[in-house]
Motif scaffolding. Structure first.
Motif, PDB file in Angstrom:
ATOM      1  N   CYS A 231       0.806  -1.349   0.583  1.00  0.00           N
ATOM      2  CA  CYS A 231       0.220   0.165   0.157  1.00  0.00           C
ATOM      3  C   CYS A 231       0.698   1.043  -0.057  1.00  0.00           C
ATOM      4  O   CYS A 231       0.696   1.959   0.376  1.00  0.00           O
ATOM      5  N   ALA A 244       1.747  -0.447  -4.799  1.00  0.00           N
ATOM      6  CA  ALA A 244       1.437   0.224  -4.755  1.00  0.00           C
ATOM      7  C   ALA A 244      -0.196   0.102  -4.126  1.00  0.00           C
ATOM      8  O   ALA A 244      -1.017   0.511  -3.158  1.00  0.00           O
ATOM      9  N   TYR A 306      -4.297   6.397   0.095  1.00  0.00           N
ATOM     10  CA  TYR A 306      -4.020   7.936  -0.500  1.00  0.00           C
ATOM     11  C   TYR A 306      -4.855   8.563  -1.000  1.00  0.00           C
ATOM     12  O   TYR A 306      -5.234   9.766  -1.735  1.00  0.00           O
TER      13      TYR A 306
HETATM   14  S1  SF4 Z   1      -6.936  -0.270  -1.966  1.00  0.00           S
HETATM   15 FE1  SF4 Z   1      -5.502   0.705   0.009  1.00  0.00          FE
HETATM   16  S2  SF4 Z   1      -5.729  -0.637   1.571  1.00  0.00           S
HETATM   17 FE2  SF4 Z   1      -6.658  -1.473   0.252  1.00  0.00          FE
HETATM   18  S3  SF4 Z   1      -4.524  -3.001  -0.927  1.00  0.00           S
HETATM   19 FE3  SF4 Z   1      -5.016  -1.221  -2.163  1.00  0.00          FE
HETATM   20  S4  SF4 Z   1      -4.146   0.293  -1.368  1.00  0.00           S
HETATM   21 FE4  SF4 Z   1      -3.680  -1.104   0.323  1.00  0.00          FE
END
Ligand code: SF4
Length: 310
Positions: A231, A244, A306
């Motif tokens: 993430c 990512a 994000y």
């Molecule tokens: S949506 Fe956000 S929390 Fe979920 S895997 Fe993707 S980056 Fe990680």
């Protein structure tokens, strides 16, 4: 909106139970305690068989079924049933566990059921801090014993570290422990602002997170496990791998059967296992799961990690 999921292999994460033997202060699902619900695993298996006989596997290949919780080892009948069904259909399967309930005999059952991957959370090597992070019932010895059993039992063991202001200085020691213990992979995840984590204020600033990860990059064990930073938008830090968004090609099924893109996204369900076949859910996901590019990398719309970042 271009389709996210083409012939790419899809990961399915299923929440086998919302019951848990621990009570983590940053639990995204606010789980904990003996009360909770178990997934209707018979229905999930029926959906898998439906997918298999429908020939949809060509259009929607399944990469893996990962079983999580709550604590999945509290639902051994469901775990074994899904594991054996996946084994029969040639679908790789694995579990995400806090590791504290893993015994030699349970490991034997998991092996028999064809489970290949065991991901264990390890956020500290301090016996007091583990209770602070994972609740009064947490035992460091039990978790470390669980990691040992998983490695000796021949699973692909992934150790996952959730990096917060409480355990920042333990990132490198936990990585070194995982390497020493024989883990196949070591993952670092930022504290995603979802569930209980939103209320507790132990998230590292992006700057502190970057410094902690850079520090790890400077102290790698030569020739061993390449830490995966989840993430997180990739950075040019030698020796580290970045992802990512780990849910860009995933489907998450809650213990109530509701279906989402990622467990950390507080979004409306895409559908439900009760009303939709897996192929229908894959179609819905392809059509409705919003994504966007951040720094050239695909991430899911609405991800709290994000939020506000262009
Ligand atoms: S949506 Fe956000 S929390 Fe979920 S895997 Fe993707 S980056 Fe990680």
């Amino acid at each position: 909106m271009s389709s996210i999921i083409g012939p790419d292999r899809i990961g399915i994460e299923i929440k086998l139970t919302s019951r848990c033997n621990l009570h983590c202060l940053h639990c995204v699902n606010r789980d904990g305690g003996p009360d909770g619900r178990d997934l209707d695993h018979d229905l999930f298996i029926r959906r898998l068989r439906e997918w298999e006989v429908s020939g949809e596997g060509m259009r929607w290949p399944i990469r893996e079924v990962r079983m999580t919780g709550g604590e999945p080892l509290l639902n051994l009948p469901g775990l074994a049933a899904v594991g054996f069904a996946c084994l029969e259909m040639g679908i790789p399967s694995g579990i995400n566990t806090n590791g504290s309930l893993l015994t030699e005999s349970t490991a034997g059952l998991l092996r028999e059921a064809g489970i290949r991957v065991v991901k264990i959370s390890l956020d500290t090597l301090n016996p007091c801090r583990i209770r602070e992070i994972r609740g009064e019932n947490a035992s460091l010895d039990a978790v470390l014993k669980g990691i040992g059993i998983a490695v000796r039992s021949g699973f692909e063991v992934i150790v996952r570290f959730t990096l917060t202001s409480l355990n920042r200085e333990e990132l490198v020691p936990c990585y070194e422990y995982a390497v020493e213990a024989g883990a196949a992979r070591f993952q670092v995840k930022p504290l995603i602002q979802a569930g209980r984590a939103k209320e507790i204020g132990i998230r590292l600033t992006p700057c502190d997170f970057r410094e902690a990860v850079e520090d790890l990059g400077n102290r790698l064990v030569p020739g061993s496990v390449v830490p995966e930073i989840l993430c997180s938008i990739p950075r040019p830090i030698p020796g580290l791998a970045f992802k990512a968004c780990g849910s860009i090609d995933k489907l998450y099924i809650s213990s109530g059967g509701e279906v989402f893109t990622c467990n950390f996204l507080e979004s409306t369900p895409l559908g439900s296992m009760q009303s939709d076949s897996l192929a229908e859910l894959f179609e819905i996901r392809a059509a409705r799961a919003g994504k966007r590019r951040l720094g050239g990398h695909l991430v899911l719309e609405g991800c709290p990690e994000y939020h506000g970042r262009a």
